[in-house]
Design a protein around this motif. Structure first.
Motif, PDB file in Angstrom:
ATOM      1  N   ALA A 113       0.821  -1.298   0.148  1.00 50.07           N
ATOM      2  CA  ALA A 113       0.062  -0.038  -0.493  1.00 50.07           C
ATOM      3  C   ALA A 113       1.023   1.219   0.041  1.00 50.07           C
ATOM      4  O   ALA A 113       0.717   2.492  -0.840  1.00 50.07           O
ATOM      5  N   LYS A 114       2.322   1.145   0.551  1.00 49.09           N
ATOM      6  CA  LYS A 114       2.818   2.971  -0.101  1.00 49.09           C
ATOM      7  C   LYS A 114       4.327   2.777  -1.234  1.00 49.09           C
ATOM      8  O   LYS A 114       4.965   3.176  -0.286  1.00 49.09           O
ATOM      9  N   GLY A 115       3.669   1.846  -1.563  1.00 48.31           N
ATOM     10  CA  GLY A 115       4.842   1.877  -3.014  1.00 48.31           C
ATOM     11  C   GLY A 115       6.104   1.431  -3.227  1.00 48.31           C
ATOM     12  O   GLY A 115       6.826   2.337  -3.838  1.00 48.31           O
ATOM     13  N   SER A 116       5.722  -0.020  -2.305  1.00 50.93           N
ATOM     14  CA  SER A 116       6.943  -0.645  -2.407  1.00 50.93           C
ATOM     15  C   SER A 116       7.979  -0.796  -3.591  1.00 50.93           C
ATOM     16  O   SER A 116       6.176  -1.312  -4.183  1.00 50.93           O
ATOM     17  N   SER A 117       8.440  -1.786  -3.873  1.00 50.75           N
ATOM     18  CA  SER A 117       9.018  -2.322  -5.229  1.00 50.75           C
ATOM     19  C   SER A 117       8.384  -3.626  -5.261  1.00 50.75           C
ATOM     20  O   SER A 117       8.358  -3.905  -3.859  1.00 50.75           O
ATOM     21  N   PRO A 118       7.857  -4.005  -6.337  1.00 50.17           N
ATOM     22  CA  PRO A 118       7.254  -5.625  -6.250  1.00 50.17           C
ATOM     23  C   PRO A 118       9.050  -6.377  -5.343  1.00 50.17           C
ATOM     24  O   PRO A 118       8.462  -7.565  -4.509  1.00 50.17           O
ATOM     25  N   GLU A 119       9.865  -6.492  -5.282  1.00 54.81           N
ATOM     26  CA  GLU A 119      10.939  -7.431  -4.716  1.00 54.81           C
ATOM     27  C   GLU A 119      10.952  -7.128  -3.169  1.00 54.81           C
ATOM     28  O   GLU A 119      10.978  -7.677  -2.551  1.00 54.81           O
ATOM     29  N   GLU A 120      10.904  -5.414  -2.943  1.00 61.21           N
ATOM     30  CA  GLU A 120      10.410  -5.355  -0.851  1.00 61.21           C
ATOM     31  C   GLU A 120       9.604  -5.942  -0.717  1.00 61.21           C
ATOM     32  O   GLU A 120       9.597  -6.313   0.032  1.00 61.21           O
ATOM     33  N   ILE A 121       8.218  -5.790  -1.427  1.00 63.79           N
ATOM     34  CA  ILE A 121       6.591  -6.111  -1.375  1.00 63.79           C
ATOM     35  C   ILE A 121       7.420  -7.783  -1.180  1.00 63.79           C
ATOM     36  O   ILE A 121       6.797  -8.857   0.389  1.00 63.79           O
ATOM     37  N   ASP A 122       7.822  -8.345  -1.973  1.00 66.48           N
ATOM     38  CA  ASP A 122       8.549  -9.971  -1.864  1.00 66.48           C
ATOM     39  C   ASP A 122       8.292 -10.583  -0.782  1.00 66.48           C
ATOM     40  O   ASP A 122       8.483 -11.136  -0.083  1.00 66.48           O
ATOM     41  N   ARG A 123      10.198  -9.645  -0.254  1.00 62.22           N
ATOM     42  CA  ARG A 123      10.515  -9.736   0.575  1.00 62.22           C
ATOM     43  C   ARG A 123      10.328 -10.122   2.206  1.00 62.22           C
ATOM     44  O   ARG A 123       9.677 -10.399   2.749  1.00 62.22           O
ATOM     45  N   MET A 124       9.232  -8.583   1.973  1.00 61.45           N
ATOM     46  CA  MET A 124       8.436  -7.944   2.853  1.00 61.45           C
ATOM     47  C   MET A 124       6.929  -8.868   3.262  1.00 61.45           C
ATOM     48  O   MET A 124       7.147  -9.767   4.513  1.00 61.45           O
ATOM     49  N   HIS A 125       6.705  -9.685   2.724  1.00 63.43           N
ATOM     50  CA  HIS A 125       5.322 -11.077   2.225  1.00 63.43           C
ATOM     51  C   HIS A 125       5.849 -12.194   2.539  1.00 63.43           C
ATOM     52  O   HIS A 125       5.639 -12.943   3.568  1.00 63.43           O
ATOM     53  N   ALA A 126       7.353 -12.543   2.781  1.00 62.15           N
ATOM     54  CA  ALA A 126       7.716 -13.878   2.823  1.00 62.15           C
ATOM     55  C   ALA A 126       8.180 -14.339   4.593  1.00 62.15           C
ATOM     56  O   ALA A 126       7.901 -14.958   5.295  1.00 62.15           O
ATOM     57  N   ALA A 127       9.144 -12.221   4.530  1.00 60.14           N
ATOM     58  CA  ALA A 127       9.657 -12.166   5.791  1.00 60.14           C
ATOM     59  C   ALA A 127       8.202 -12.196   7.135  1.00 60.14           C
ATOM     60  O   ALA A 127       8.405 -13.028   8.236  1.00 60.14           O
ATOM     61  N   PHE A 128       7.315 -11.832   6.313  1.00 59.90           N
ATOM     62  CA  PHE A 128       5.532 -11.603   7.421  1.00 59.90           C
ATOM     63  C   PHE A 128       5.259 -13.473   7.734  1.00 59.90           C
ATOM     64  O   PHE A 128       4.658 -13.656   8.683  1.00 59.90           O
ATOM     65  N   THR A 129       5.516 -13.686   6.499  1.00 63.38           N
ATOM     66  CA  THR A 129       4.534 -15.419   6.234  1.00 63.38           C
ATOM     67  C   THR A 129       5.374 -16.388   7.233  1.00 63.38           C
ATOM     68  O   THR A 129       4.618 -16.846   8.005  1.00 63.38           O
ATOM     69  N   LYS A 130       6.879 -16.245   7.266  1.00 67.29           N
ATOM     70  CA  LYS A 130       7.358 -16.958   7.926  1.00 67.29           C
ATOM     71  C   LYS A 130       7.608 -16.515  10.283  1.00 67.29           C
ATOM     72  O   LYS A 130       7.003 -17.489  10.687  1.00 67.29           O
ATOM     73  N   ALA A 131       7.657 -15.617   9.947  1.00 63.01           N
ATOM     74  CA  ALA A 131       7.084 -14.721  11.271  1.00 63.01           C
ATOM     75  C   ALA A 131       5.203 -14.686  11.761  1.00 63.01           C
ATOM     76  O   ALA A 131       5.284 -15.147  13.315  1.00 63.01           O
ATOM     77  N   VAL A 132       4.167 -14.625  11.631  1.00 63.96           N
ATOM     78  CA  VAL A 132       3.566 -15.568  11.797  1.00 63.96           C
ATOM     79  C   VAL A 132       3.330 -16.631  11.738  1.00 63.96           C
ATOM     80  O   VAL A 132       2.616 -17.275  12.646  1.00 63.96           O
ATOM     81  N   MET A 133       3.859 -17.361  11.388  1.00 64.06           N
ATOM     82  CA  MET A 133       3.922 -19.120  11.058  1.00 64.06           C
ATOM     83  C   MET A 133       4.362 -19.359  12.247  1.00 64.06           C
ATOM     84  O   MET A 133       3.820 -20.164  13.608  1.00 64.06           O
ATOM     85  N   LEU A 134       5.670 -18.725  12.807  1.00 64.74           N
ATOM     86  CA  LEU A 134       6.550 -18.746  14.402  1.00 64.74           C
ATOM     87  C   LEU A 134       5.248 -18.508  14.962  1.00 64.74           C
ATOM     88  O   LEU A 134       5.224 -19.304  16.140  1.00 64.74           O
TER      89      LEU A 134
END
Lengths: 198, 198
Positions: free
Chosen positions: B162-183
């Motif tokens: 929602a804040k205009g990050s690049s697709p690569e940044e969104i991918d990185r944040m989304h993967a990290a968020f996925t791992k953190a939530v599952m933890l």
């Protein structure tokens, strides 16, 4: 390439050899609703299947390459002392590969419920090692089963992106895959938990 | 906007009021390894926190709007007959909002372990309803806790974008968020399962 299901040893999907699930179709409908799996997601999963089918073997290899890096995980798929068990690895791999395709393509029906329950049992003392006559530790702690889902979900994106789909298509497929994988893993936890708590 | 943590009723993070976790730091290190959470992921989570902080309230509202659509879920957060309980909803919401930020920012230490165990207990007969003196059903089945993770993970992408990050940044944040939530969710399942099976 993944093998034709009938040729996969121990792959009892849709047969009387798979355990009967204790879950009802109503239980399944409720779980589908909680993961948020919609008709559109199921359409996106059909697309995902076309993209993932010939990558399933690579995906599972990558999962295992990651797990073998973790010494404390090795006794669950190697020998109890952590040394490699290539026979067990080779015997179980076609079923794991097939899981990637099944996640995207199998109708969510009683056969699905039964085989997912069978998969759950095969992670626990009830049935671990039996299918492939392995001597690994006889129970995968539930925490590792649930936690590893993060890797399956997070790494799926690159595989889904590998065939030139648009970002919007990749987003749709990735969201659908996330929901489908969580649905499967949730059902796999059933044998670990008392019915009244699960 | 999310409230300052000290102003959130029942938010006992880092205090002696949070239950002591039965897990050790070594257990936590192993779980981090299984979800695949790296130093790079933790950096991406800091970025994610900046993007999600002022959306956390909207995210939790969206989760709840989805859950209230499911009649069988209503008695877990409403009254036992499924009717709405706005007081309970209002009392618990700031903690849920805060979770979004905590997922991205809290150091993974003993305080983290303790408060995650507390959250797990608050989903079960051990502590459900006690914090807010609610009369909802006194136990959320583990399957719904695990299954709903799919919604949190799948919907996170749009908020991260929602804040205009690049697709690569969104991918990185989304993967990290996925791992953190599952933890987090993995640790929340601890009170549901016998220690020898978990």
């Amino acid at each position: 390439m993944t093998e034709h299901p009938e040729q996969i040893a121990g792959y009892t999907y849709g047969t009387a050899e798979a355990t009967a699930s204790p879950l009802t179709m109503e239980d399944l409908e409720r779980l589908k609703a909680v993961v948020g799996l919609t008709k559109e997601d199921q359409e996106a999963l059909v697309e995902a299947a076309g993209i993932l089918a010939d990558q399933a073997d690579d995906m599972v290899t990558a999962y295992r390459d990651g797990l073998v890096e973790l010494p404390f995980m090795r006794p669950y798929f190697g020998h109890p002392d952590g040394s490699a068990n290539p026979e067990y690895g080779a015997a179980s791999k076609p079923r794991f590969d097939r899981f990637i395709i099944d996640v995207c393509t199998r109708p969510l029906d009683q056969d699905w419920l039964n085989y997912q329950h069978e998969i759950g049992l095969r992670h626990t003392r009830a049935k671990k090692n039996a299918t492939d006559h392995a001597d690994s530790l006889d129970h995968i702690p539930m925490r590792y089963l649930v936690a590893f889902t993060a890797v399956v979900i997070a790494t799926a994106r690159d595989y889904l992106a590998a065939k030139g789909s648009s970002p919007e298509e990749i987003d749709r497929m990735h969201a659908a895959f996330t929901k489908a994988v969580m649905l499967h893993v949730t059902v796999w936890t059933r044998p670990y938990v008392d019915a009244a708590d699960w």
